[in-house]
Design a protein around this motif. Structure first.
Motif, PDB file in Angstrom:
ATOM      1  N   LYS A 253      28.076  51.521  29.860  1.00 49.56           N
ATOM      2  CA  LYS A 253      29.802  52.049  30.764  1.00 49.56           C
ATOM      3  C   LYS A 253      30.446  50.407  29.853  1.00 49.56           C
ATOM      4  N   MET A 254      31.195  50.674  30.156  1.00 48.54           N
ATOM      5  CA  MET A 254      32.653  49.233  29.142  1.00 48.54           C
ATOM      6  C   MET A 254      34.042  49.427  30.153  1.00 48.54           C
ATOM      7  N   GLU A 255      34.308  48.250  30.772  1.00 47.72           N
ATOM      8  CA  GLU A 255      35.349  47.860  31.709  1.00 47.72           C
ATOM      9  C   GLU A 255      36.636  46.772  30.743  1.00 47.72           C
ATOM     10  N   MET A 256      37.574  47.447  30.759  1.00 50.39           N
ATOM     11  CA  MET A 256      38.448  46.132  30.766  1.00 50.39           C
ATOM     12  C   MET A 256      39.260  45.492  31.539  1.00 50.39           C
ATOM     13  N   PHE A 257      39.502  43.820  30.470  1.00 48.19           N
ATOM     14  CA  PHE A 257      39.739  42.862  31.877  1.00 48.19           C
ATOM     15  C   PHE A 257      41.091  41.808  31.333  1.00 48.19           C
ATOM     16  N   ASN A 258      42.060  42.535  31.935  1.00 45.51           N
ATOM     17  CA  ASN A 258      43.375  41.785  31.625  1.00 45.51           C
ATOM     18  C   ASN A 258      42.684  40.710  31.845  1.00 45.51           C
ATOM     19  N   LEU A 259      43.505  39.288  30.018  1.00 42.73           N
ATOM     20  CA  LEU A 259      43.532  37.895  30.464  1.00 42.73           C
ATOM     21  C   LEU A 259      44.097  37.251  30.417  1.00 42.73           C
ATOM     22  N   ASN A 260      45.756  37.773  31.360  1.00 40.65           N
ATOM     23  CA  ASN A 260      46.650  36.580  31.480  1.00 40.65           C
ATOM     24  C   ASN A 260      46.653  36.223  33.283  1.00 40.65           C
ATOM     25  N   CYS A 261      45.193  35.576  33.690  1.00 44.23           N
ATOM     26  CA  CYS A 261      45.143  34.724  34.553  1.00 44.23           C
ATOM     27  C   CYS A 261      44.136  34.102  34.425  1.00 44.23           C
ATOM     28  N   LYS A 262      43.718  33.337  35.758  1.00 44.38           N
ATOM     29  CA  LYS A 262      42.601  32.372  35.607  1.00 44.38           C
ATOM     30  C   LYS A 262      41.289  32.762  35.711  1.00 44.38           C
ATOM     31  N   LEU A 263      40.479  31.888  34.979  1.00 44.70           N
ATOM     32  CA  LEU A 263      39.435  31.753  35.150  1.00 44.70           C
ATOM     33  C   LEU A 263      38.453  32.092  36.239  1.00 44.70           C
ATOM     34  N   ILE A 264      38.851  31.341  37.006  1.00 45.83           N
ATOM     35  CA  ILE A 264      38.188  32.063  38.085  1.00 45.83           C
ATOM     36  C   ILE A 264      38.098  32.933  39.077  1.00 45.83           C
ATOM     37  N   ASN A 265      39.320  33.322  38.893  1.00 42.34           N
ATOM     38  CA  ASN A 265      39.600  35.279  39.327  1.00 42.34           C
ATOM     39  C   ASN A 265      38.881  36.055  38.425  1.00 42.34           C
ATOM     40  N   PHE A 266      39.629  35.839  36.849  1.00 46.34           N
ATOM     41  CA  PHE A 266      38.600  36.292  36.100  1.00 46.34           C
ATOM     42  C   PHE A 266      37.279  36.584  36.280  1.00 46.34           C
ATOM     43  N   ILE A 267      36.132  35.846  36.307  1.00 40.55           N
ATOM     44  CA  ILE A 267      35.255  35.867  36.878  1.00 40.55           C
ATOM     45  C   ILE A 267      34.793  36.064  37.926  1.00 40.55           C
ATOM     46  N   HIS A 268      35.062  35.625  39.414  1.00 35.61           N
ATOM     47  CA  HIS A 268      35.252  36.982  40.224  1.00 35.61           C
ATOM     48  C   HIS A 268      35.325  38.399  40.399  1.00 35.61           C
ATOM     49  N   ASN A 269      36.488  38.691  39.373  1.00 38.38           N
ATOM     50  CA  ASN A 269      36.694  40.493  39.054  1.00 38.38           C
ATOM     51  C   ASN A 269      35.272  41.137  38.768  1.00 38.38           C
ATOM     52  N   LEU A 270      35.618  40.023  37.282  1.00 39.85           N
ATOM     53  CA  LEU A 270      34.194  40.799  36.654  1.00 39.85           C
ATOM     54  C   LEU A 270      33.310  40.876  37.498  1.00 39.85           C
ATOM     55  N   LYS A 271      32.332  39.886  37.921  1.00 42.53           N
ATOM     56  CA  LYS A 271      31.297  40.277  39.270  1.00 42.53           C
ATOM     57  C   LYS A 271      31.763  41.772  40.125  1.00 42.53           C
ATOM     58  N   GLU A 272      32.983  41.578  40.777  1.00 43.48           N
ATOM     59  CA  GLU A 272      33.433  42.846  41.847  1.00 43.48           C
ATOM     60  C   GLU A 272      33.535  44.164  40.786  1.00 43.48           C
ATOM     61  N   ARG A 273      34.018  43.709  39.284  1.00 41.11           N
ATOM     62  CA  ARG A 273      33.848  45.513  38.990  1.00 41.11           C
ATOM     63  C   ARG A 273      32.747  45.509  38.405  1.00 41.11           C
ATOM     64  N   CYS A 274      31.555  44.824  37.890  1.00 45.06           N
ATOM     65  CA  CYS A 274      30.388  44.901  37.036  1.00 45.06           C
ATOM     66  C   CYS A 274      28.921  45.221  38.213  1.00 45.06           C
TER      67      CYS A 274
END
Length: 152
Positions: free
Chosen positions: A11-32
């Motif tokens: 599987k692969m997911e694309m993630f936006n880098l225009n956000c804070k790291l705390i939000n990026f990591i939260h979104n990463l865990k949620e979507r994966c």
């Protein structure tokens, strides 16, 4: 600006880098599909770990740590309660087949003590082989041959 994260069964997911790291990591865990309490990290194509664990509460931009359009492999970070050592586990199920060049790097990161032991034992083996009786006999034979058969 985006990155692609590889995980699961190819599987692969694309993630936006225009956000804070705390939000990026939260979104990463949620979507994966990971528990929010789990520690995760990303490994780039050169085998470098991004060290997200240390920055999980950072308000810096995700783009300050991650390179746009790069592919990353999702890793789970496990800690040994006794030693505090980190062990990295790929969350990409076919990691060893799809990225064999990174498999050894991941093993080295997860087993730094064993890697040091491997280096020491290979050095010892090299010294043992050079000073073995067979090696000494071959050296004597070669040096004896040179004396008996000088080069003209």
């Amino acid at each position: 600006m985006f990155v692609t994260v590889l995980f699961g069964d190819s599987k692969m997911e694309m993630f936006n880098l225009n956000c804070k790291l705390i939000n990026f990591i939260h979104n990463l865990k949620e979507r994966c599909g990971l528990d929010f309490k789990e520690c995760v990290d990303l490994m780039d194509s050169s085998g470098r770990v991004m060290n997200l664990e240390a920055k999980q509460h950072s308000v810096d931009a995700a783009s300050s740590l991650l390179v746009e359009r790069q592919y990353y492999v999702l890793l789970q970070v496990c800690r040994d309660d006794d030693t505090g050592d980190r062990k990295y586990v790929s969350l990409l199920n076919n990691f060893s087949q799809s990225h064999p060049e990174l498999t050894e790097l991941l093993w080295k990161l997860s087993n730094p003590d064993k890697e040091q032991d491997r280096k020491i034992s290979s050095l010892r083996r090299g010294r043992t082989q050079r000073s073995s009786p067979a090696h000494q006999t071959r050296s004597k034979n070669l040096s004896g041959r040179n004396k008996n058969h000088p080069v003209q």
